[in-house]
Scaffold this motif. Structure first.
Motif, PDB file in Angstrom:
ATOM      1  N   SER A 113      24.253 -15.753 -26.538  1.00 51.95           N
ATOM      2  CA  SER A 113      23.269 -16.070 -26.338  1.00 51.95           C
ATOM      3  C   SER A 113      22.862 -15.312 -24.898  1.00 51.95           C
ATOM      4  O   SER A 113      21.823 -15.719 -24.690  1.00 51.95           O
ATOM      5  N   GLN A 114      23.940 -15.273 -23.817  1.00 49.90           N
ATOM      6  CA  GLN A 114      24.156 -14.348 -22.596  1.00 49.90           C
ATOM      7  C   GLN A 114      24.337 -12.941 -22.936  1.00 49.90           C
ATOM      8  O   GLN A 114      24.656 -12.381 -21.022  1.00 49.90           O
ATOM      9  N   ALA A 115      24.636 -11.782 -23.880  1.00 48.97           N
ATOM     10  CA  ALA A 115      24.484 -11.029 -24.057  1.00 48.97           C
ATOM     11  C   ALA A 115      23.805  -9.994 -23.494  1.00 48.97           C
ATOM     12  O   ALA A 115      24.103  -8.564 -22.746  1.00 48.97           O
ATOM     13  N   ASN A 116      21.948 -11.111 -23.457  1.00 39.86           N
ATOM     14  CA  ASN A 116      21.046  -9.743 -22.729  1.00 39.86           C
ATOM     15  C   ASN A 116      20.829 -10.541 -21.237  1.00 39.86           C
ATOM     16  O   ASN A 116      19.606  -9.542 -20.695  1.00 39.86           O
ATOM     17  N   ILE A 117      21.778 -10.577 -20.196  1.00 43.02           N
ATOM     18  CA  ILE A 117      20.791 -10.797 -19.451  1.00 43.02           C
ATOM     19  C   ILE A 117      21.398 -10.486 -18.880  1.00 43.02           C
ATOM     20  O   ILE A 117      22.698  -9.395 -18.462  1.00 43.02           O
ATOM     21  N   THR A 118      21.093 -10.056 -17.029  1.00 41.82           N
ATOM     22  CA  THR A 118      21.443  -9.791 -16.063  1.00 41.82           C
ATOM     23  C   THR A 118      22.494 -10.490 -15.444  1.00 41.82           C
ATOM     24  O   THR A 118      22.871 -11.679 -15.412  1.00 41.82           O
ATOM     25  N   ALA A 119      23.057  -9.318 -14.771  1.00 40.61           N
ATOM     26  CA  ALA A 119      23.981  -9.808 -13.833  1.00 40.61           C
ATOM     27  C   ALA A 119      23.995 -10.836 -12.768  1.00 40.61           C
ATOM     28  O   ALA A 119      24.110 -12.233 -12.739  1.00 40.61           O
ATOM     29  N   GLU A 120      22.420 -10.831 -12.164  1.00 38.69           N
ATOM     30  CA  GLU A 120      22.215 -12.354 -11.122  1.00 38.69           C
ATOM     31  C   GLU A 120      21.796 -13.341 -11.729  1.00 38.69           C
ATOM     32  O   GLU A 120      22.182 -14.411 -11.593  1.00 38.69           O
ATOM     33  N   GLU A 121      21.399 -12.861 -13.473  1.00 36.48           N
ATOM     34  CA  GLU A 121      20.535 -14.101 -14.010  1.00 36.48           C
ATOM     35  C   GLU A 121      22.166 -14.839 -14.265  1.00 36.48           C
ATOM     36  O   GLU A 121      21.641 -16.069 -14.075  1.00 36.48           O
ATOM     37  N   LEU A 122      23.161 -14.377 -15.045  1.00 39.66           N
ATOM     38  CA  LEU A 122      24.922 -14.886 -15.316  1.00 39.66           C
ATOM     39  C   LEU A 122      25.263 -15.443 -14.000  1.00 39.66           C
ATOM     40  O   LEU A 122      25.551 -16.943 -14.514  1.00 39.66           O
ATOM     41  N   GLU A 123      24.923 -15.197 -13.134  1.00 46.09           N
ATOM     42  CA  GLU A 123      25.996 -15.571 -11.341  1.00 46.09           C
ATOM     43  C   GLU A 123      24.598 -16.855 -11.365  1.00 46.09           C
ATOM     44  O   GLU A 123      25.535 -17.623 -11.056  1.00 46.09           O
ATOM     45  N   ALA A 124      23.799 -17.223 -11.715  1.00 49.39           N
ATOM     46  CA  ALA A 124      22.800 -18.149 -10.905  1.00 49.39           C
ATOM     47  C   ALA A 124      23.132 -18.980 -12.062  1.00 49.39           C
ATOM     48  O   ALA A 124      23.325 -20.393 -11.886  1.00 49.39           O
ATOM     49  N   GLN A 125      22.840 -18.687 -13.164  1.00 47.14           N
ATOM     50  CA  GLN A 125      23.058 -19.830 -14.562  1.00 47.14           C
ATOM     51  C   GLN A 125      24.987 -20.425 -13.839  1.00 47.14           C
ATOM     52  O   GLN A 125      25.108 -21.237 -14.497  1.00 47.14           O
ATOM     53  N   GLN A 126      25.366 -19.959 -14.014  1.00 50.53           N
ATOM     54  CA  GLN A 126      27.041 -20.210 -13.546  1.00 50.53           C
ATOM     55  C   GLN A 126      27.054 -20.880 -12.371  1.00 50.53           C
ATOM     56  O   GLN A 126      28.130 -21.956 -12.455  1.00 50.53           O
ATOM     57  N   THR A 127      25.475 -20.789 -11.057  1.00 53.17           N
ATOM     58  CA  THR A 127      26.555 -21.731 -10.088  1.00 53.17           C
ATOM     59  C   THR A 127      25.432 -23.266 -10.505  1.00 53.17           C
ATOM     60  O   THR A 127      25.957 -23.183 -10.022  1.00 53.17           O
ATOM     61  N   LYS A 128      25.054 -22.917 -11.098  1.00 51.71           N
ATOM     62  CA  LYS A 128      24.343 -24.509 -11.565  1.00 51.71           C
ATOM     63  C   LYS A 128      25.021 -25.661 -12.134  1.00 51.71           C
ATOM     64  O   LYS A 128      25.340 -26.113 -12.420  1.00 51.71           O
ATOM     65  N   ALA A 129      26.129 -25.372 -13.767  1.00 54.63           N
ATOM     66  CA  ALA A 129      26.905 -25.590 -14.097  1.00 54.63           C
ATOM     67  C   ALA A 129      28.467 -26.039 -13.194  1.00 54.63           C
ATOM     68  O   ALA A 129      28.489 -26.019 -12.287  1.00 54.63           O
TER      69      ALA A 129
END
Length: 121
Positions: free
Chosen positions: A105-121
Motif C-alpha cells: 500500500s505504500q509502494a507507489n507513493i513518493t518519499a515526501e508523502e511517505l515521510e509526511a505519513q510517518q511524521t503523522k503517526a
C-alpha cells in the motif's frame, strides 16, 4: 536526505556515541587527578563510574543492534543493487539511503508523502 539513515545504522551510531562519551568521561576523570591532586580523586571516581555506565549502555545497544540485525529481512536495493537489511515495514538502504518498503500500500507513493505519513503517526 543526507541525515536520514537505516535503522540498524542509527542504533550503531548511538552505540558509538555512548562509547566515545564514556571513554571521554573516563579520560577527563583521570585527568582530574593530574590537575587537582588529591582532591581530584573524587572527580576521577565520578568520571570513571559514569564512563563505565555509558560504556555498558553502549555494549547493550551494540548487542541489541546485533540481535536485530540477525532477524532483519535482507533485500536488494532497487537503486544501488546491494543487499541491505530492513527493519519494520519501511526502512532506508544502508548504502544509498533510498526509502524501501515491503508494504504494497505504500509502494507507489513518493518519499515526501511517505515521510509526511510517518511524521503523522
Amino acid at each position: 536526505m543526507i541525515f536520514k539513515n537505516a535503522k540498524i545504522n542509527a542504533f550503531r551510531t548511538w552505540g558509538l556515541l555512548l562509547t566515545m562519551l564514556g571513554m571521554g568521561l573516563m579520560v577527563l576523570g583521570t585527568a582530574g587527578i593530574v590537575f587537582f591532586g588529591q582532591a581530584g580523586k573524587i572527580f576521577a571516581g565520578i568520571g570513571l563510574v559514569f564512563g563505565l555506565i555509558m560504556m555498558m549502555g553502549s555494549l547493550g545497544i551494540y548487542f541489541w543492534a546485533g540481535m536485530l540485525s540477525t532477524s532483519a529481512v535482507q533485500i536488494q536495493c532497487p537503486e544501488c543493487s546491494k543487499l541491505t537489511k530492513m527493519l519494520g515495514k519501511t526502512d532506508r538502504c544502508m548504502f544509498c539511503h533510498t526509502i524501501l518498503t515491503l508494504d504494497p500500500s505504500q509502494a507507489n507513493i513518493t518519499a515526501e508523502e511517505l515521510e509526511a505519513q510517518q511524521t503523522k503517526a
